[in-house]
Design a protein around this motif. Structure first.
Motif: not given
Length: 101
Positions: A1-3, A94-96, A59-64
């Motif tokens: 999920m995006a972060a 982070a979105s969930w 906006e990034c692909a995920d939390l990491e």
């Protein structure tokens, strides 16, 4: 999920130095695969909080990926300019899609 890395600038001490930060951070963001960013002056505050002069969302692909970008040597070098030129705060969210309780 995006972060999302959210930057809220509350006070600018040095407009020239902050302009230098923008000149360096925009190419850094543009060179990072999978990153989108949105920025603008004078965001509309809809709930109680400090007045914000500038707001930026990365906006990034995920939390990491968000943590890797934020804590990278390249960004931290440029962030030092922002810290000298302004006051504010930043956070990563982070979105969930899980249940909301």
């Amino acid at each position: 999920m995006a972060a999302y890395v959210i930057f809220c600038i509350t006070n600018v001490h040095d407009e020239e130095r902050l302009a230098e930060y923008r000149c360096q951070v925009v190419p850094l963001l543009e060179a990072t695969p999978g990153v989108k960013f949105f920025a603008g002056p004078m965001p509309l505050t809809v709930e109680k909080g400090p007045p914000i002069t500038y707001g930026v969302v990365v906006e990034c692909a995920d939390l990491e990926a968000a943590k890797r970008w934020y804590y990278s040597e390249d960004y931290q070098r440029v962030a030092a300019i922002r810290h000298e030129a302004s006051d504010g705060f930043a956070f990563i969210v982070a979105s969930w899609t899980g249940p909301v309780h």
